[in-house]
Scaffold this active site. Structure first.
Site, PDB file in Angstrom:
ATOM      1  N   SER A 196     -26.399  31.274  -6.406  1.00 21.47           N
ATOM      2  CA  SER A 196     -27.102  31.706  -5.399  1.00 21.47           C
ATOM      3  C   SER A 196     -28.150  32.383  -5.381  1.00 21.47           C
ATOM      4  O   SER A 196     -29.160  32.637  -4.512  1.00 21.47           O
ATOM      5  CB  SER A 196     -26.095  32.852  -4.523  1.00 21.47           C
ATOM      6  OG  SER A 196     -25.084  32.009  -3.970  1.00 21.47           O
ATOM      7  N   GLY A 248     -33.369  41.918  -6.072  1.00 17.50           N
ATOM      8  CA  GLY A 248     -32.996  40.736  -6.858  1.00 17.50           C
ATOM      9  C   GLY A 248     -31.628  40.112  -5.983  1.00 17.50           C
ATOM     10  O   GLY A 248     -31.786  39.966  -4.928  1.00 17.50           O
ATOM     11  N   HIS A 249     -30.843  39.412  -6.830  1.00 18.62           N
ATOM     12  CA  HIS A 249     -29.681  38.386  -6.312  1.00 18.62           C
ATOM     13  C   HIS A 249     -29.027  37.968  -7.352  1.00 18.62           C
ATOM     14  O   HIS A 249     -29.403  38.174  -8.798  1.00 18.62           O
ATOM     15  CB  HIS A 249     -30.521  37.255  -5.742  1.00 18.62           C
ATOM     16  CG  HIS A 249     -29.657  36.854  -4.596  1.00 18.62           C
ATOM     17  ND1 HIS A 249     -28.299  36.176  -4.704  1.00 18.62           N
ATOM     18  CD2 HIS A 249     -29.804  36.953  -3.280  1.00 18.62           C
ATOM     19  CE1 HIS A 249     -27.741  35.893  -3.500  1.00 18.62           C
ATOM     20  NE2 HIS A 249     -28.702  36.258  -2.552  1.00 18.62           N
ATOM     21  N   ASP A 250     -27.810  37.920  -7.209  1.00 17.97           N
ATOM     22  CA  ASP A 250     -26.700  37.258  -7.992  1.00 17.97           C
ATOM     23  C   ASP A 250     -26.489  35.665  -7.762  1.00 17.97           C
ATOM     24  O   ASP A 250     -26.625  35.389  -6.465  1.00 17.97           O
ATOM     25  CB  ASP A 250     -25.443  38.075  -7.983  1.00 17.97           C
ATOM     26  CG  ASP A 250     -25.543  39.735  -8.561  1.00 17.97           C
ATOM     27  OD1 ASP A 250     -26.740  39.896  -8.790  1.00 17.97           O
ATOM     28  OD2 ASP A 250     -24.455  40.439  -8.209  1.00 17.97           O
ATOM     29  N   GLY A 251     -25.968  35.089  -8.756  1.00 17.22           N
ATOM     30  CA  GLY A 251     -25.341  33.725  -8.504  1.00 17.22           C
ATOM     31  C   GLY A 251     -24.281  33.460  -9.409  1.00 17.22           C
ATOM     32  O   GLY A 251     -23.945  33.993 -10.445  1.00 17.22           O
TER      33      GLY A 251
END
Length: 425
Positions: free
Chosen positions: A56, A275-278
């Site tokens: 993601s 930020g972001h996680d995936g």
């Protein structure tokens, strides 16, 4: 300065992660640290230029292209989606901004494989005719993969080419990225990671999500490329709006306090980080940017245990560079529970059954529909324990005893977990 190679190795062993790459960019200085193997079945070693699926985090790339189209005057963020994509069978009130902020109300975990053709996004969007609306647009937050496929289709229509081609023309080529791809046959031209399950650390049998999910989560890249993409958002004010708070996020897990235009905004002991996680099929990736310190940190892993590695490692890295730690996860408290929340909760691709057993609550999560094709486990049982505030509605769950707790909150007609609204049936 700590020996990041030694620390990554020690923490990865403890977390049972077969392979990982840690990337750190600090005000112009880049450090890439690989660990372990890309595939436990073959023993191929991880290198600095190995490529991993970032799941993601791909959404931020799609959002970046949408912002570019806005700057070109070809759309406005508050345009109704149906004005740009008349064939989209979604609520006429849903705007581009709603999609970027997961506030459209679309029940969005639809993972239907619509084939490998260049029309796969168009065909996916047509399937939304049968998808429920969880709430009125703009009135709540619920993580929505489908919304980013719709955004990807908007990019295709406005650019007159596939989302993959626009990604190359708009981002990978201008930035100068050499290890960023979207398709599995492209990934295998590099040293590519294979996912490993969290329970036995064995390689998974399915390599990647369907192409139709591309704008929501199929980018494969190397740590250096991911950091270069993040630098764009650190240095180019054209994308500053993506870091501006749009939607408060109440649970605060991991310090997640607000949502920007797709970027998650974190509060780590008073420091603002985005930020972001995936997460894909047993590959997990993490990206954090501290704009004030000009610090970018990414972690790519080939394991469902990635979170067990990320939290302690992020604490060490950020403590060293800026003096703050990854926020502690919520913890359970010892109070009695009742059966008011017992029942079945269901949304696209998942069913959650809450039962009262021997004085405690248990949640059984079952994959349904298209998700069954790539679910690590068709079914998993979680103990549900209360946490503060002590109102009988706030709980925590975790995958196993080695994993951090994550919040789960019950409301009158739904439960909220993993950032998603799941209605009670």
């Amino acid at each position: 300065m700590p020996d990041w190679s030694a620390r990554l190795s020690e923490l990865a062993v403890a977390a049972e992660v077969p392979g990982a790459v840690l990337g750190i960019w600090s005000d112009g200085e880049l450090t890439i640290t690989p660990y372990g193997v890309l595939n436990s079945a073959t023993g191929v070693g991880t290198t600095a230029d190995s490529v991993f699926q970032i799941g993601s985090i791909s959404k931020a790339w799609t959002a970046t292209m949408i912002v570019q189209l806005g700057a070109e005057g070809r759309l406005q963020l508050d345009d109704p989606v149906v004005n740009l994509l008349p064939e989209a069978p979604i609520d006429a009130r849903v705007t581009v901004r709603h999609l970027l902020t997961h506030t459209s109300g679309i029940d969005g975990d639809l993972f239907t494989d619509t084939g490998r053709g260049d029309d796969c996004l168009q065909r996916y969007v047509a399937l939304l005719v049968g998808v429920d609306n969880l709430f009125d647009p703009g009135t709540a937050y619920s993580y929505c993969n489908a919304g980013f496929v719709v955004l990807g289709r908007i990019i295709e229509v406005l650019d007159g080419r596939t989302w993959d081609e626009s990604l190359h023309a708009r981002l990978t080529e201008p930035i100068g990225l050499t290890h960023t791809v979207t398709l599995p046959e492209e990934a295998i031209l590099f040293r590519a990671a294979r996912g490993h399950t969290a329970d036995h650390s064995s390689p998974v049998k399915t390599s990647q999500l369907p192409r139709s999910i591309g704008p929501a989560g199929t980018i494969t890249t190397a740590a250096e490329d991911l950091i270069a993409f993040a630098q764009l958002h650190l240095t180019d004010d054209s994308y500053k709006s993506m870091q501006e708070p749009q939607v408060p996020f109440a649970s605060g897990v991991g310090g997640f306090s607000n949502l920007g235009l797709t970027w998650r905004i974190y509060d780590w002991d008073g420091r603002t980080i985005f930020g972001h996680d995936g997460s894909t099929i047993s590959q997990q990736a993490y990206l954090r940017v501290d704009p004030e310190a000009r610090l970018i940190v990414c972690l790519l892993t080939n394991s469902g245990n990635g979170n067990r590695l990320f939290e302690p490692l992020a604490t060490e890295v950020f403590t060293e560079y800026v003096g703050v730690a990854h926020p502690e996860p919520p913890q359970p408290i010892d109070v009695p529970v009742d059966d008011r929340h017992v029942g079945r909760y269901e949304r696209t691709s998942v069913r959650l059954d809450v039962v009262h057993k021997d004085g405690r609550l248990v949640l059984v999560e079952s994959a349904t529909g298209d998700r069954l094709a790539f679910a690590e486990e068709p079914e998993h049982e979680y103990e549900v324990l209360p946490t503060g505030p002590d109102d009988g509605n706030h709980f925590v769950v975790r995958y196993s005893a080695d994993f951090p707790w994550s919040p789960l909150t019950f409301h009158d007609s739904y439960l909220f977990a993993s950032g998603r609204v799941t209605p009670k049936r």
